[in-house]
Design a protein around this motif. Structure first.
Motif, mmCIF file in Angstrom:
data_model
loop_
_atom_site.group_PDB
_atom_site.id
_atom_site.type_symbol
_atom_site.label_atom_id
_atom_site.label_comp_id
_atom_site.label_asym_id
_atom_site.label_seq_id
_atom_site.Cartn_x
_atom_site.Cartn_y
_atom_site.Cartn_z
ATOM 1 N N ASP A 73 0.872 -1.156 0.000
ATOM 2 C CA ASP A 73 0.000 0.000 0.000
ATOM 3 C C ASP A 73 0.917 1.216 0.000
ATOM 4 O O ASP A 73 1.472 1.581 1.050
ATOM 5 C CB ASP A 73 -0.904 -0.012 1.235
ATOM 6 C CG ASP A 73 -1.924 1.102 1.231
ATOM 7 O OD1 ASP A 73 -1.695 2.114 0.522
ATOM 8 O OD2 ASP A 73 -2.927 0.986 1.927
ATOM 9 N N ASN A 74 1.105 1.827 -1.154
ATOM 10 C CA ASN A 74 2.035 2.949 -1.258
ATOM 11 C C ASN A 74 1.550 4.170 -0.491
ATOM 12 O O ASN A 74 2.359 5.003 -0.079
ATOM 13 C CB ASN A 74 2.288 3.299 -2.718
ATOM 14 C CG ASN A 74 3.197 2.282 -3.394
ATOM 15 O OD1 ASN A 74 3.819 1.442 -2.736
ATOM 16 N ND2 ASN A 74 3.264 2.330 -4.715
ATOM 17 N N ALA A 75 0.265 4.285 -0.285
ATOM 18 C CA ALA A 75 -0.263 5.411 0.491
ATOM 19 C C ALA A 75 0.096 5.277 1.969
ATOM 20 O O ALA A 75 0.175 6.281 2.685
ATOM 21 C CB ALA A 75 -1.770 5.503 0.337
ATOM 22 N N LYS A 76 0.318 4.035 2.405
ATOM 23 C CA LYS A 76 0.669 3.783 3.804
ATOM 24 C C LYS A 76 2.139 3.429 3.984
ATOM 25 O O LYS A 76 2.566 3.098 5.099
ATOM 26 C CB LYS A 76 -0.198 2.659 4.359
ATOM 27 C CG LYS A 76 -1.677 3.001 4.428
ATOM 28 C CD LYS A 76 -2.472 1.854 5.058
ATOM 29 C CE LYS A 76 -3.957 2.224 5.168
ATOM 30 N NZ LYS A 76 -4.753 1.133 5.783
ATOM 31 N N ASN A 77 2.895 3.450 2.887
ATOM 32 C CA ASN A 77 4.326 3.110 2.951
ATOM 33 C C ASN A 77 4.554 1.754 3.607
ATOM 34 O O ASN A 77 5.480 1.572 4.421
ATOM 35 C CB ASN A 77 5.115 4.181 3.727
ATOM 36 C CG ASN A 77 5.289 5.464 2.950
ATOM 37 O OD1 ASN A 77 4.740 5.607 1.862
ATOM 38 N ND2 ASN A 77 6.022 6.398 3.496
ATOM 39 N N THR A 78 3.732 0.801 3.247
ATOM 40 C CA THR A 78 3.761 -0.500 3.912
ATOM 41 C C THR A 78 3.681 -1.632 2.890
ATOM 42 O O THR A 78 2.928 -1.542 1.921
ATOM 43 C CB THR A 78 2.610 -0.630 4.919
ATOM 44 O OG1 THR A 78 2.711 0.425 5.889
ATOM 45 C CG2 THR A 78 2.669 -1.962 5.650
ATOM 46 N N VAL A 79 4.470 -2.667 3.150
ATOM 47 C CA VAL A 79 4.398 -3.900 2.372
ATOM 48 C C VAL A 79 3.958 -5.016 3.323
ATOM 49 O O VAL A 79 4.297 -5.003 4.509
ATOM 50 C CB VAL A 79 5.741 -4.221 1.695
ATOM 51 C CG1 VAL A 79 6.846 -4.452 2.718
ATOM 52 C CG2 VAL A 79 5.612 -5.403 0.751
ATOM 53 N N TYR A 80 3.197 -5.959 2.776
ATOM 54 C CA TYR A 80 2.625 -7.031 3.590
ATOM 55 C C TYR A 80 3.051 -8.389 3.035
ATOM 56 O O TYR A 80 3.360 -8.530 1.852
ATOM 57 C CB TYR A 80 1.100 -6.956 3.561
ATOM 58 C CG TYR A 80 0.538 -5.629 3.991
ATOM 59 C CD1 TYR A 80 0.179 -4.674 3.037
ATOM 60 C CD2 TYR A 80 0.370 -5.321 5.335
ATOM 61 C CE1 TYR A 80 -0.334 -3.447 3.412
ATOM 62 C CE2 TYR A 80 -0.148 -4.087 5.722
ATOM 63 C CZ TYR A 80 -0.497 -3.155 4.760
ATOM 64 O OH TYR A 80 -0.997 -1.934 5.145
ATOM 65 N N LEU A 81 3.021 -9.366 3.924
ATOM 66 C CA LEU A 81 3.212 -10.750 3.509
ATOM 67 C C LEU A 81 2.140 -11.579 4.217
ATOM 68 O O LEU A 81 2.217 -11.794 5.428
ATOM 69 C CB LEU A 81 4.606 -11.266 3.857
ATOM 70 C CG LEU A 81 4.915 -12.663 3.334
ATOM 71 C CD1 LEU A 81 4.999 -12.659 1.798
ATOM 72 C CD2 LEU A 81 6.213 -13.217 3.925
ATOM 73 N N GLN A 82 1.140 -11.986 3.461
ATOM 74 C CA GLN A 82 0.098 -12.854 3.985
ATOM 75 C C GLN A 82 0.576 -14.294 3.853
ATOM 76 O O GLN A 82 0.869 -14.748 2.738
ATOM 77 C CB GLN A 82 -1.206 -12.658 3.225
ATOM 78 C CG GLN A 82 -2.333 -13.575 3.671
ATOM 79 C CD GLN A 82 -2.799 -13.285 5.086
ATOM 80 O OE1 GLN A 82 -2.982 -12.132 5.465
ATOM 81 N NE2 GLN A 82 -3.003 -14.335 5.878
ATOM 82 N N MET A 83 0.650 -14.992 4.973
ATOM 83 C CA MET A 83 1.173 -16.358 4.978
ATOM 84 C C MET A 83 0.063 -17.306 5.427
ATOM 85 O O MET A 83 -0.426 -17.196 6.564
ATOM 86 C CB MET A 83 2.373 -16.459 5.917
ATOM 87 C CG MET A 83 3.476 -15.449 5.602
ATOM 88 S SD MET A 83 4.956 -15.700 6.594
ATOM 89 C CE MET A 83 4.311 -15.314 8.216
ATOM 90 N N ASN A 84 -0.324 -18.197 4.552
ATOM 91 C CA ASN A 84 -1.368 -19.180 4.838
ATOM 92 C C ASN A 84 -0.772 -20.586 4.789
ATOM 93 O O ASN A 84 0.301 -20.800 4.240
ATOM 94 C CB ASN A 84 -2.510 -19.060 3.838
ATOM 95 C CG ASN A 84 -3.187 -17.705 3.880
ATOM 96 O OD1 ASN A 84 -3.263 -17.050 4.929
ATOM 97 N ND2 ASN A 84 -3.685 -17.264 2.733
#
Length: 127
Positions: A73-84
């Motif tokens: 989310d570039n607006a939040k300066n955040t990268v995520y890693l969803q791990m299932n």
């Protein structure tokens, strides 16, 4: 100075899920490709996933393909890693990293390509 701070790690049972976050500061986040790497005790750091500056391109290690999803989310300066569907062999310290790519759609997969690293967050999957 670019700072990367990971969060979201913890202890989970086999088959469970976790979502890691990496918040960036001190940079124009959209100029960077972002990656996740992991390192288990006694093992070398290994590539997990990477995402281009826009999110339009992603690449995964074979060991996590179909189970993990990287997003940003570039607006939040955040990268995520969803791990299932987590497995005991996913146990490691997970670190995010940033590679300045301008706005080219590169998806770097080698650790030496990255310029900045976070401190990491522990993920433990119990059997």
């Amino acid at each position: 100075q670019v700072q990367l701070v990971e969060s979201g790690g913890g202890l989970v049972q086999t088959g469970g899920s976790l979502r890691l976050s990496c918040a960036a500061s001190g940079c124009t986040f959209s100029n960077y490709a972002m990656g996740w790497f992991r390192q288990a005790p006694g093992k070398e750091r290994e590539f997990v996933a990477t995402i281009s500056w826009s999110g339009g391109s992603t690449y995964y290690a074979d060991s996590v393909k179909g189970r993990f999803t990287i997003s940003r989310d570039n607006a939040k300066n955040t990268v995520y890693l969803q791990m299932n569907s987590l497995k005991p062999e996913d146990t490691a310290v997970y670190s995010c990293a940033a590679d300045w790519t301008g706005r080219l759609g590169r998806v770097p997969r080698l650790s030496h390509e990255y310029d900045y690293w976070g401190q990491g967050t522990q993920v433990t999957v119990s059997s």
